[in-house]
Enzyme design. Structure first.
Site, mmCIF file in Angstrom:
data_model
loop_
_atom_site.group_PDB
_atom_site.id
_atom_site.type_symbol
_atom_site.label_atom_id
_atom_site.label_comp_id
_atom_site.label_asym_id
_atom_site.label_seq_id
_atom_site.Cartn_x
_atom_site.Cartn_y
_atom_site.Cartn_z
ATOM 1 N N THR A 10 113.843 -54.686 -9.148
ATOM 2 C CA THR A 10 114.167 -55.052 -10.812
ATOM 3 C C THR A 10 115.581 -55.608 -10.797
ATOM 4 O OG1 THR A 10 115.053 -52.731 -10.868
ATOM 5 C CG2 THR A 10 112.840 -52.852 -11.531
ATOM 6 N N GLY A 11 116.140 -55.854 -9.567
ATOM 7 C CA GLY A 11 117.169 -56.607 -9.648
ATOM 8 C C GLY A 11 117.223 -57.989 -9.687
ATOM 9 N N LEU A 85 115.995 -55.157 -0.380
ATOM 10 C CA LEU A 85 117.023 -55.627 -1.285
ATOM 11 C C LEU A 85 117.829 -54.661 -1.870
ATOM 12 C CD1 LEU A 85 115.157 -58.797 -2.864
ATOM 13 C CD2 LEU A 85 116.223 -58.375 -0.454
ATOM 14 N N SER A 89 124.985 -52.084 -4.923
ATOM 15 C CA SER A 89 125.445 -53.200 -4.298
ATOM 16 C C SER A 89 126.778 -54.037 -4.932
ATOM 17 C CB SER A 89 124.316 -54.434 -4.802
ATOM 18 O OG SER A 89 124.061 -54.349 -6.063
ATOM 19 N N SER A 130 125.221 -59.088 3.866
ATOM 20 C CA SER A 130 125.903 -59.606 3.001
ATOM 21 C C SER A 130 127.354 -60.415 3.597
ATOM 22 C CB SER A 130 126.602 -58.470 1.978
ATOM 23 O OG SER A 130 127.425 -58.987 1.389
ATOM 24 N N GLU A 132 130.088 -60.066 2.257
ATOM 25 C CA GLU A 132 131.250 -59.029 2.397
ATOM 26 C C GLU A 132 131.519 -58.461 3.609
ATOM 27 O OE1 GLU A 132 133.224 -58.079 -0.119
ATOM 28 O OE2 GLU A 132 132.464 -59.924 -1.408
ATOM 29 N N TYR A 153 131.169 -50.841 0.410
ATOM 30 C CA TYR A 153 129.972 -51.507 0.216
ATOM 31 C C TYR A 153 129.678 -52.298 1.741
ATOM 32 C CZ TYR A 153 126.858 -55.344 -0.827
ATOM 33 O OH TYR A 153 125.938 -56.184 -0.811
#
Length: 347
Positions: A10-11, A85, A89, A130, A132, A153
């Protein structure tokens, strides 16, 4: 017909990936959390009642913190490909909810991988890693750059990255990491900085908002267009061997650059509307991220079509349209030119 399972369907990325896989004639299964209200707006346009003939998008209730649920879903579906996924986040939120972030973003990956291992079904696994994770590492960053995370995260994503490699090497699972740098779109969540900016512009033009409050404008990022990135996820799993790939444009711009470009696109001076607020600053900041995508370029011929300025135009146009305003239109012209037969729905 191939089967694919998507966590986080749903993202932003999950919805684009579902559309792409449906265009490839997959049967697509998605895991969604049970809640009192539906949060499926990004996939409502492709959802068909499963009782209807030919329905190929099927949703299952599950939670990444519940290993039994995850195992049952994997065992029953037996997907050819699993795209992980789902995560907590948002970087800023991870400072407020570090334990939850570690459980969902980090241990959630273990639960998927362990379910694949125990099922005995040879599902290919994609881990959404990611940029990050690089944190304070010197840029540009590639597959050999050491991780130096600066948020809960990012720490959780580093754990997920390494556990994916562990299962690949220890259990001979086809498990690959896609280390994706920032990728945006009109479907980006409204709490993320790029979307906050483009929504605020539309609201200011519609006289619904006066000012925009942001945190640190100095951090530099490598921004790309999400639909291109989800197609790369699929391409990574079509390789003959599992591997890890950095995906980005190789171009870098600051948050201030994004703000200035977006406001100037509609003829506004950003300094009249944007204020910084300390509550949006992070305890630790990742200042300097830019991809070295040489490996993915060699492997699949990666060459992003949408660059920074065009991405800004696409997002601003879309948010103006959502408020009933006439968009400037340059973003729409670009999409029509570069993607005349695009597989995703107009936003």
């Amino acid at each position: 017909m191939k089967k694919a399972l998507i966590t986080g369907i749903t993202g932003q990325d999950g919805s684009y990936l579902a559309e792409f896989l449906l265009s490839k004639d997959y049967e697509v299964h998605g895991i969604i959390r049970r809640a009192s209200t539906f949060n499926t707006s990004r996939i409502d346009h492709i959802y068909v009642d499963p009782h209807e003939p030919g329905a190929r998008l099927l949703l299952h209730y599950g939670d990444l913190s519940d290993s039994e649920q995850i195992a049952n879903i994997l065992y029953n579906i037996k997907p050819d490909e699993a795209y992980h996924l789902g995560a907590q986040s948002h970087v800023n939120v991870s400072f407020s909810m570090p334990e939850f972030t570690g459980n969902v973003t980090g241990l959630g990956t273990v639960r998927i991988l362990e379910s694949i291992r125990r099922s005995g079904h040879h599902s290919k696994f994609y881990q959404a890693s990611s940029s990050e994770m690089f944190g304070k590492s010197r840029s540009p960053q590639n597959e050999n750059t050491p991780f130096n995370p600066t948020s809960p995260y990012a720490v959780a994503k580093v754990f997920a990255y390494w556990i994916t490699k562990n299962y690949r090497l220890g259990y001979d699972i086809f498990a690959s990491n896609g280390i994706l740098f920032n990728h945006e779109s009109p479907r980006r969540g409204e709490i993320f900085v790029t979307r906050k900016v483009t929504m605020a512009i539309a609201n200011i033009l519609a006289k619904k908002q006066q000012f925009l409050y942001l945190g640190n404008l100095a951090p530099k990022r490598d921004w790309g267009y999400a639909p291109e990135y989800v197609q790369t996820m699929w391409q990574i799993l079509q390789e003959t061997k599992p591997d890890d790939f950095v995906v980005g444009t190789g171009e870098q711009h600051s948050v201030r650059d994004f703000v200035e470009e977006a406001f100037s696109y509609v003829g506004l001076n950003w300094e009249k509307y944007v204020h910084t607020d300390q509550k949006y600053f992070r305890p630790l900041e990742t200042e300097d991220l830019v991809a070295d995508p040489s490996k993915i370029k060699k492997a699949i011929g990666w060459k992003p079509k949408v660059r920074f300025k065009d991405l800004v135009k696409i997002m601003v146009d879309a948010d103006m349209r959502k408020l009933g305003l006439k968009p400037v239109g340059e973003g729409d012209v670009l999409l029509a030119k570069e993607f005349p037969n695009r597989w995703w729905a107009a936003d």
